[in-house]
Design an enzyme around this catalytic site. Structure first.
Site, mmCIF file in Angstrom:
data_model
loop_
_atom_site.group_PDB
_atom_site.id
_atom_site.type_symbol
_atom_site.label_atom_id
_atom_site.label_comp_id
_atom_site.label_asym_id
_atom_site.label_seq_id
_atom_site.Cartn_x
_atom_site.Cartn_y
_atom_site.Cartn_z
ATOM 1 N N LEU A 49 2.473 -0.529 -4.134
ATOM 2 C CA LEU A 49 2.139 -1.307 -3.022
ATOM 3 C C LEU A 49 0.645 -1.547 -3.460
ATOM 4 C CD1 LEU A 49 2.936 0.285 0.405
ATOM 5 C CD2 LEU A 49 3.271 -2.206 -0.355
ATOM 6 N N ASP A 50 0.177 -2.921 -3.156
ATOM 7 C CA ASP A 50 -1.283 -3.160 -3.568
ATOM 8 C C ASP A 50 -2.126 -2.234 -2.720
ATOM 9 O OD1 ASP A 50 -0.556 -5.201 -5.129
ATOM 10 O OD2 ASP A 50 -1.059 -6.679 -3.551
ATOM 11 N N PRO A 51 -3.413 -1.870 -3.332
ATOM 12 C CA PRO A 51 -4.464 -1.211 -2.604
ATOM 13 C C PRO A 51 -4.773 -1.619 -1.175
ATOM 14 C CG PRO A 51 -5.064 -1.517 -5.056
ATOM 15 C CD PRO A 51 -4.029 -2.408 -4.647
ATOM 16 N N LEU A 52 -4.732 -3.054 -1.058
ATOM 17 C CA LEU A 52 -5.171 -3.851 0.259
ATOM 18 C C LEU A 52 -3.829 -3.239 1.292
ATOM 19 C CD1 LEU A 52 -6.349 -5.973 1.888
ATOM 20 C CD2 LEU A 52 -4.880 -7.606 1.087
ATOM 21 N N ALA A 53 -2.562 -2.999 0.760
ATOM 22 C CA ALA A 53 -1.366 -2.946 1.676
ATOM 23 C C ALA A 53 -1.482 -1.455 2.116
ATOM 24 C CB ALA A 53 -0.281 -3.304 0.936
#
Length: 326
Positions: A49-53
């Site tokens: 999962l992206d850091p943003l997610a």
């Protein structure tokens, strides 16, 4: 005076931890924190999962890491917010704004455009992704200011629900729920929807609410784990076999279980199945056990009346799982 770091004594831990990944951490950073809290010897995750997610991130420990690849093919569900009118260099809020356009679309046009993205679609992977080209992640090219050619990939959008929309004001946006196949880039989907609406867009929020059979209601957080005792932390672990959803169960007797664990094919009246989860009595040195526990031995497939071993647990792993359970 230099502070000495406390050395964590690792131990065998087996099972699946459903983590609600926090904002700002990479999947690997979240994994390492959970691994430290559980004092686990071996751990891995089932896709990043992206850091943003934020949201559902299944973490595999010990024997569960042998089956983590199986979960990469699972469908995923996300909730996301697409900010309309602004394009960024990364497709999300972490990038620089590279283009501004007015938002002139109507609610009817939004519904029409979303319908176009249902079903099989082609996506060009974003430059800011971990996909590799010539052995190098795309995001490394992007950091160096390079753009490389990427082939479009086929993905499937199973459901695309409009949860809310705001088409005027200072921050026009769409809030969407997406259920999609593996390999779908939600950032790219958001950008493509913005382009189809004529105004561009980027993601300002992304949350994974489900992956395969797991959803956010089953998850715990790193903060919760940090506040708990070791026994409470271990209690969050789901058994290894939760990763084998959809596998047909096959049960063996003690003699066949032992041979199967040695990698030997077994014969039986089994129909052909591409994926089976194999259970049997736990290996034991005691002859006094009249009702042995039935445990997961591994995975495999059946063909022509033969059970063909795939991924196998070791007798030591099975014993450690049983000891933890008791």
């Amino acid at each position: 005076m230099q502070r000495q770091s406390t050395r964590v004594q690792r131990r065998p831990v087996h099972g699946v931890l459903l983590l609600d990944k926090p904002l700002g951490l990479s999947s690997n950073q979240a994994l390492q924190k959970a691994k430290w809290l559980l004092r686990a010897e071996k751990a891995g995750h089932t896709g990043t999962l992206d850091p943003l997610a934020t949201g559902v991130l299944p973490l595999c420990f010990g024997a569960a890491t042998k089956f983590s690849q199986l979960h990469l093919d699972a469908d995923k569900t996300y909730e996301t917010t697409v900010r309309l009118g602004l394009k960024t260099s990364t497709g999300d809020a972490e990038g620089d704004v590279i283009e501004t356009r007015p938002v002139t679309c109507t609610a009817g046009q939004v519904v029409e455009v979303l319908d176009r993205f249902m079903g099989p679609i082609a996506q060009v992977p974003p430059m800011h992704s971990a996909l590799k080209k010539d052995g190098k992640p795309l995001y490394e090219y992007a950091r160096d200011g390079q753009t490389v050619e990427r082939e479009a990939r086929q993905v499937v959008i199973h459901d695309l629900d409009l949860l809310d929309m705001q088409l005027d004001g200072d921050a026009p946006c769409l809030r969407l729920r997406v259920r999609c196949s593996k390999g779908t880039y939600i950032r790219t989907l958001g950008e493509d929807i913005g382009e189809a609406l004529g105004c561009g867009g980027h993601l300002t929020m992304l949350r994974r609410t489900a992956t395969g059979p797991f959803d956010a209601t089953q998850c715990t957080t790193l903060d919760a784990l940090a506040s708990e005792t070791e026994d409470q932390r271990l209690a969050h672990l789901a058994p290894v076999q939760v990763l084998l959803e959809g596998h047909v169960p096959v049960t063996l007797d003690a003699d066949n279980a032992g041979r199967y664990l040695s990698g030997v094919r077994r014969r039986g009246e089994w129909p052909d199945q591409n994926q089976v989860a194999v259970f049997g009595p736990a290996p034991t040195t005691s002859t006094e056990t009249s009702n042995p526990s039935m445990v997961l031995l591994g995975s495999g497939h059946t063909e022509g009346g033969e059970l063909i071993p795939g991924r196998l647990l070791s007798p030591i792993e099975i014993q450690q799982i049983l000891e933890t359970a008791t």
